[in-house]
Design an enzyme around this catalytic site. Structure first.
Site, mmCIF file in Angstrom:
data_model
loop_
_atom_site.group_PDB
_atom_site.id
_atom_site.type_symbol
_atom_site.label_atom_id
_atom_site.label_comp_id
_atom_site.label_asym_id
_atom_site.label_seq_id
_atom_site.Cartn_x
_atom_site.Cartn_y
_atom_site.Cartn_z
ATOM 1 N N ARG A 163 -9.594 3.763 -6.260
ATOM 2 C CA ARG A 163 -11.048 3.668 -6.011
ATOM 3 C C ARG A 163 -11.747 4.986 -6.377
ATOM 4 N NH1 ARG A 163 -9.320 -0.814 -5.352
ATOM 5 N NH2 ARG A 163 -9.955 -2.310 -3.772
ATOM 6 N N SER A 245 -14.591 -4.237 1.055
ATOM 7 C CA SER A 245 -13.876 -3.321 1.965
ATOM 8 C C SER A 245 -14.783 -2.136 2.265
ATOM 9 C CB SER A 245 -12.618 -2.781 1.310
ATOM 10 O OG SER A 245 -11.745 -3.818 0.963
ATOM 11 N N GLU A 345 -15.861 3.494 1.570
ATOM 12 C CA GLU A 345 -15.876 3.176 0.134
ATOM 13 C C GLU A 345 -17.287 3.179 -0.437
ATOM 14 O OE1 GLU A 345 -14.307 0.540 -2.637
ATOM 15 O OE2 GLU A 345 -13.033 -0.397 -1.129
HETATM 16 N N1 EPU Z 1 -4.803 -6.788 7.997
HETATM 17 C C1 EPU Z 1 -4.794 -6.996 9.338
HETATM 18 N N2 EPU Z 1 -5.977 -7.228 9.960
HETATM 19 C C2 EPU Z 1 -7.150 -7.263 9.297
HETATM 20 C C3 EPU Z 1 -7.169 -7.028 7.919
HETATM 21 C C4 EPU Z 1 -5.960 -6.794 7.281
HETATM 22 O O1 EPU Z 1 -3.759 -6.974 9.976
HETATM 23 O O2 EPU Z 1 -8.182 -7.486 9.943
HETATM 24 C C5 EPU Z 1 -3.534 -6.593 7.301
HETATM 25 C C6 EPU Z 1 -3.212 -7.827 6.449
HETATM 26 O O3 EPU Z 1 -2.546 -8.786 7.181
HETATM 27 C C7 EPU Z 1 -2.358 -7.268 5.357
HETATM 28 C C8 EPU Z 1 -2.891 -5.867 5.182
HETATM 29 O O4 EPU Z 1 -3.635 -5.550 6.351
HETATM 30 O O5 EPU Z 1 -1.017 -7.201 5.738
HETATM 31 C C9 EPU Z 1 -3.737 -5.697 3.941
HETATM 32 O O6 EPU Z 1 -4.826 -6.626 3.951
HETATM 33 P P1 EPU Z 1 -5.364 -7.316 2.611
HETATM 34 O O7 EPU Z 1 -4.246 -7.944 1.871
HETATM 35 O O8 EPU Z 1 -6.502 -8.177 2.989
HETATM 36 O O9 EPU Z 1 -5.817 -6.119 1.687
HETATM 37 P P2 EPU Z 1 -6.618 -4.761 1.999
HETATM 38 O O10 EPU Z 1 -5.676 -3.627 1.839
HETATM 39 O O11 EPU Z 1 -7.323 -4.873 3.293
HETATM 40 C C10 EPU Z 1 -7.293 -4.268 -0.466
HETATM 41 C C11 EPU Z 1 -8.546 -3.895 -1.195
HETATM 42 C C12 EPU Z 1 -9.383 -5.141 -1.465
HETATM 43 C C13 EPU Z 1 -8.541 -6.092 -2.310
HETATM 44 C C14 EPU Z 1 -7.259 -6.429 -1.553
HETATM 45 C C15 EPU Z 1 -6.325 -7.248 -2.390
HETATM 46 C C16 EPU Z 1 -9.076 -1.637 -0.546
HETATM 47 C C17 EPU Z 1 -9.969 -0.745 0.270
HETATM 48 N N3 EPU Z 1 -9.303 -2.944 -0.410
HETATM 49 O O12 EPU Z 1 -7.668 -4.771 0.817
HETATM 50 O O13 EPU Z 1 -10.509 -4.742 -2.226
HETATM 51 O O14 EPU Z 1 -9.254 -7.276 -2.593
HETATM 52 O O15 EPU Z 1 -6.546 -5.214 -1.198
HETATM 53 O O16 EPU Z 1 -5.759 -6.448 -3.393
HETATM 54 O O17 EPU Z 1 -8.227 -1.140 -1.275
HETATM 55 C C18 EPU Z 1 -12.765 -4.018 -2.023
HETATM 56 O O18 EPU Z 1 -12.400 -2.929 -2.471
HETATM 57 O O19 EPU Z 1 -13.964 -4.243 -1.708
HETATM 58 C C19 EPU Z 1 -11.780 -5.069 -1.796
HETATM 59 C C20 EPU Z 1 -12.089 -6.225 -1.227
#
Ligand code: EPU
Length: 349
Positions: A163, A245, A345
């Protein structure tokens, strides 16, 4: 080139926050860009607005708002290894991804449904489901707002990180080249390899593959699965405003992570190539009990704690102040429990 005054920005930011641009300049063609560069307004403080999907407006915007509305997309070249495709900065990102796929040029499907414009995509080095923009990036054209000169940057010159890019750092950041506030991106080119491979590194996607029982999915299937996952997990910007995010996933040392795991064995974490460890910020926030909590009309999304949403909709929207108060409270509680400082972000304007 027309400068409009007192322009409502609610429709131009994905949170749907109410604010105005004191003055707004739309750049719809290269001629508009040139006219602006030749005008006295060029040296004024300005704020470049793309799709408005990664900003928090905390009041009316006093600097001149530059709205990039340059359109157009085409195949630049093709050899036996790849297609090189160009899109103008004002093109909608998701529509561009869908278009490349329809043309038979896959490679961007993991990045489907990311809100925002093509011009903003390299600034953030957008990423999702195992693919980052830098993996498909060829080069971009931009204008230097100090000199008025057009220049081209290749991947190595963009200092892409998670990012992050050269466009988010000022020249004083000890970098060779910092372009914060200095570059207006006009065109972006992507290299889409002909040898297409399904990237299964992301758990949600490999789960979809198993569910559908498809050993060799097509790019269109991957696109559809990514759309399904995002629809299930993330708010639809049409009906529930957000900036995606709200925080970056923090990176810690192996020692710090071991310390956290000793206290919180379930913490979701990923090992990086350099030995450091990335933690899921959504999990940290969730563990602190933030899901569904709100400040005014800014709320933590029920289905994904990493997302702050505008629960008041268009008619009774949250303010930027409410979003930032909520964000600060989240940062404090995550810091108190895990000793980790979450970094927002979106750009706060
Ligand atoms: N999780 C929880 N509780 C929550 C949210 C997440 O326990 O309320 C856990 C999930 O179960 C999972 C882990 O955290 O094991 C990661 O969650 P998720 O797969 O939803 O991905 P993320 O790391 O929260 C990132 C990016 C997203 C992108 C997804 C998929 C960042 C800041 N965010 O989210 O990007 O779509 O991975 O690759 O890196 C964005 O930047 O706006 C965005 C949506």
């Amino acid at each position: 080139m027309i400068t409009e005054t007192h322009v409502p920005l609610q429709a131009h930011n994905s949170f749907g926050i109410v604010a105005r641009a004191e003055r707004l300049l739309r750049l719809r063609s290269q001629d508009d860009v040139q006219a602006w560069l030749n005008s006295p307004e060029r040296s004024e403080p300005h704020f470049v607005l793309g799709g408005g999907s990664n900003i928090v407006l905390t009041g009316d915007v006093k600097p001149l708002v530059i709205k990039v509305e340059l359109m157009g997309k085409h195949l630049v070249s093709e050899d036996d290894k790849a297609w090189v495709v160009q899109a103008a900065a004002g093109e909608n990102w998701h529509d561009f991804v869908a278009w490349t796929l329809a043309q038979g040029w896959p490679g961007l499907e993991n990045l489907a449904m990311i809100p925002g414009s093509v011009g903003a995509s390299p600034v953030q080095n957008i990423g999702a489901y195992g693919v980052e923009l830098q993996d498909r990036f060829e080069s971009l054209d931009a204008v230097d707002l100090q000199t008025g000169q057009t220049f081209t940057l290749h991947a190595g010159q963009c200092a892409f990180g998670y990012r992050d890019s050269v466009f988010k750092h000022a020249a004083t950041d000890n970098r060779d080249l910092g372009l914060l506030g200095r570059a207006l991106i006009t065109q972006v080119r992507f290299r889409l390899p002909k040898k297409w491979q399904f990237d299964v590194s992301y758990l949600d996607l490999s789960k979809k593959q198993a569910q559908h029982g498809v050993a060799h999915p097509t790019p269109q299937q991957v696109f559809d699965w990514v759309c399904e996952i995002r629809t299930a997990k993330l708010p639809n910007p049409e009906t529930l405003g957000s900036a995606g995010s709200f925080f970056k996933n923090p990176t810690v040392s192996a020692e710090q992570c071991a310390d956290i795991i000793a206290r919180e064995p379930k913490v979701v974490h990923y090992h990086l190539a350099d030995g450091r460890i990335k933690l899921a910020a959504g999990w940290l926030i969730d563990a602190c009990g933030w899901r569904g909590k709100s400040v005014g009309n800014a709320a933590v999304y029920e289905k994904q704690a990493l997302v702050i949403v505008n629960k008041g909709g268009r008619d009774n929207p949250c303010t930027g102040g409410e979003v930032m108060t909520l964000a600060k409270a989240i940062q404090t509680s995550v810091y108190e429990r895990f000793g980790i400082r979450l970094e927002p972000e979106p750009v706060v304007v």
